[in-house]
Design an enzyme around this catalytic site. Structure first.
Site: not given
Ligand SMILES: Cc1ncc(C[n+]2csc(CCOP(=O)(O)OP(=O)(O)O)c2C)c(N)n1
Ligand SMILES: [Mg+2]
Lengths: 331, 333
Positions: B67, B136
């Site tokens: 990322e 999440h």
């Protein structure tokens, strides 16, 4: 003297001059820090001038440079005017970043000099992106990404070498290995101290170069840049060097022996090159003195420029937090 | 929308986002999309499905699981003149790129004295409701809204899903666009000529007179449902969709509260140190003497979002909790 020898001698003189300029600039900065004119963190590159000069001489104006907080030498060798850097360190509006960045954050978009990043390894992803933009736009520019040995421990180093190799991007990763990250020697933090081996594990051609010799650095970078322009994918160079002074102005240097520093100083890139040139008859005592006084005059002017500078009005504090209009300009 | 292609009258939120991406890729060769699984997989929430086939791997780029590298590469590519759209699977994973977003994207322009421009869009999914548990499901929009140099968008409606990407790309600043996972399957009618929308103002989604419900992203449909229920009970609620979390349009909110004199703030973030706290503070600063009741906040419980359905539901704002807060505000609990 043959034409080639003469050209070589001319190059040596230019390298010597460029290194001397950085050395004297850094010494001036240290003095001004002591005098309270420059504040914040100040990281000097004394001892590492051959890297800055060799790298920047091998790059073209259209190439991009991404650097670290120890970047005065890189910036000077890239062509940022000494006076703009000095004014920046004085925190003045005439500085290259209007005094917002200071010593660690020198930027000059016209010279494609993208900082001056004070997050260890923080510049690597930006370099990958700049190279991606060049590749997608079918430009032949390369991006030189300079970082220290400390950066190889960060995840971003590994992510970025992988990504650049995967996408065959024109990034030249240049690791200035000065053996220490602040006070921590490489061997205390790395299971594998052969940095080229790390790069090769991501399929980058990698080479270790004597970073105390500007001609060797320049030759290696020229070779790598030529290959990069051909589209052969990223490369890695480890430039072995040493900083003669403390990490920053707040460093008691408890972590290394005086003897080690003295041993490296015998390989001082400036005295080594000037001695070689003197021996070979390429540099007279008068010529060297002439160089010194030219550099001193430039730095006197830079300091005078900074001394005469103005502060950005506080009303402009919020200026440029956001860009206000769409721009198509690069950078 | 290019001639000859009529948008479907009925569409999903996901399809509206995809239409926006397709239009962006068609309209500007500098635009490209990159992120984990945006190409061959079709996007982890299937937003980019079909785009790889249409635009090829140069412009729809699958990235490694890194990322920081690819978000930072988006910053660099924007500096290099491109118009990257970077997709991060969820806001939880964006924490691995937080350094690039906060220390580079948000700072470089100011720190360089205005020399650098970063026309970058980062899209990421956010929010709970799908039983994906604590790594999440978080809503960290408020963290990003804290940072000067960033713009933060939270589309809630189909029109905004379709219309926010184009102005985000045209904006010369780094823009983060949050897509609430609970919205992707929302279906509705979208005008065939739906196009760019403003990314400046909050919107009044339902006019009312007695209490203002303010929400953003995935909480907007809930606030609207709560308003329906309140209406059935004879309470006339106004619903404000913030749309843009930074810069915050407090003017629209303050105007509404001056009229209704009561406010319920719905925020899927945790209450402590949240965007709801900021909104509450602004109302106190700007509309203190107009308030007839204490400001109510309906936020997520101060807990990592749990997996079990009933616990997850108990942790996040629900229509019933919004209704109860509004009833307290109007003094009819
Ligand atoms: C992400 C991050 N962690 C820690 C620091 C603090 N820090 C500043 S310089 C430095 C050492 C870096 O060493 P190296 O990369 O070898 O560069 P050098 O200073 O030797 O040029 C550290 C740890 C930082 N700036 N950024
Ligand atoms: Mg080091």
């Amino acid at each position: 003297m043959s034409a080639a020898d003469a050209a070589m001698a001319g190059d040596d003189l230019a390298r010597l001059r460029a290194m001397l300029r950085i050395r004297r600039f850094e010494e001036r900065a240290a003095e001004l820090y002591g005098a309270g004119k420059i504040r914040g963190f100040l990281h000097l590159c004394v001892g590492e001038e051959a890297v800055a000069v060799g790298v920047m001489r091998a790059l073209a104006p259209e190439d991009a440079v991404v650097s670290t907080y120890r970047e005065h030498g890189h910036a000077l060798a890239r062509g940022l005017p000494a006076e703009r850097i000095m004014a920046e360190m004085y925190g003045q509006a005439e500085g290259c970043c209007r005094g917002r960045g200071g010593s660690m954050h020198l930027f000059d978009v016209a010279r494609r000099f993208y900082g001056g990043n004070a997050i260890v390894a923080g510049g690597l992803p930006i370099a990958v992106g700049l190279a991606l933009a060049d590749k997608l736009s079918h430009r032949s520019a390369v991006t030189a990404c300079i970082f220290g040995d400390g950066a190889v421990a960060e995840g971003e180093f590994h992510e970025c070498l992988n990504l650049a190799a995967l996408w065959r991007l024109p990034v030249l990763f240049l690791c200035e290995n000065n053996l220490y990250a602040m006070g921590t020697a490489l061997a205390l933090t790395e299971s594998q101290v052969d940095l080229c081996a790390k790069a090769r594990s991501y399929e980058l051609p990698a080479e270790r170069v004597d970073g105390m010799d500007p001609a060797l650095v320049e030759r290696a970078v020229r070779g790598a840049v030529a290959a990069l322009r051909e589209g052969s994918g990223p490369r890695f160079l480890e430039l072995s060097t040493y900083r003669f002074r403390a990490h920053s102005m707040f460093d008691a240097e408890l972590y290394r022996e005086r003897r080690e520093v003295e041993a490296w100083k015998l390989r001082d890139p400036i005295t080594t090159l000037s001695a070689l040139m003197r021996q070979g008859g390429a540099l007279s005592a008068e010529a060297l003195a002439g160089l010194e006084s030219e550099v001193a005059a430039e730095l006197d002017a830079a300091v005078a420029f900074a001394e005469a500078g103005t502060l950005e009005p506080v009303e402009d504090l919020l200026r440029d937090v956001y860009a206000t209009e769409a721009t198509d300009a690069r950078g | 929308m290019p001639a000859g292609e009529a948008a479907p009258a009925r569409t999903t939120w996901r399809e509206a986002m995809r239409a926006a991406l397709r239009e962006a890729l068609r309209g500007d060769p500098r635009v490209f999309l990159m992120g984990e699984d945006v190409g061959h997989y079709g996007g982890c929430y299937a937003v980019s499905r079909g785009l790889l086939e249409e635009f090829g791997p140069e412009r729809v780029r699958d990235t490694p699981l890194s990322e920081s590298a690819f978000v930072g590469a988006g910053i660099g590519a924007a500096l290099g003149g491109m118009r990257p759209i970077v997709e991060v699977m969820t806001v939880n994973f964006s924490l691995l790129a937080l350094d690039q977003i906060v220390n580079n994207a948000a700072t470089l322009r100011h720190m360089s004295g205005g020399q650098l421009t970063i026309p970058l869009v980062i899209r990421m999914a956010t929010g709970a409701g799908r039983q994906l548990a604590a790594q999440h499901s978080h809503s960290l929009e408020g963290w990003y809204a804290h940072v000067p140099g960033l713009k933060v968008l939270c589309p809630a409606t189909l029109e905004d899903a379709r219309g926010m990407l184009a102005p985000a790309l045209a904006d010369p600043n780094p823009v983060i666009l949050f897509e609430h996972v609970g919205l992707y399957n929302v279906e509705g009618a979208l005008a065939p000529d739906a196009g760019p929308v403003d990314i400046l103002r909050a919107a009044v989604r339902r006019a009312g007179t007695e209490v203002t419900l303010v929400a953003y992203g995935g909480m907007v449909p809930r606030a609207l449902a709560a308003a329906d229920e309140l209406a059935a009970g004879g309470i006339d609620a106004e619903v404000i969709d913030l749309r843009v979390l930074r810069p915050l349009d407090s003017g629209t909110l303050v105007a509404s509260v001056r009229k209704t004199r009561r406010a319920v703030i719905v925020d899927e973030g945790w209450r402590s140190g949240s965007l709801s706290a900021e909104l509450s503070a602004r109302l106190v600063e700007e509309a203190f003497y107009d308030l007839d009741a204490p400001i109510e906040r309906v936020c997520s419980a101060e807990v990592p979002i749990p997996y079990a359905r009933h616990l997850e539901a108990a942790a996040i704002p629900q229509v019933a909790t919004i209704v109860a807060a509004a009833r307290r505000a109007v003094g009819r609990p």
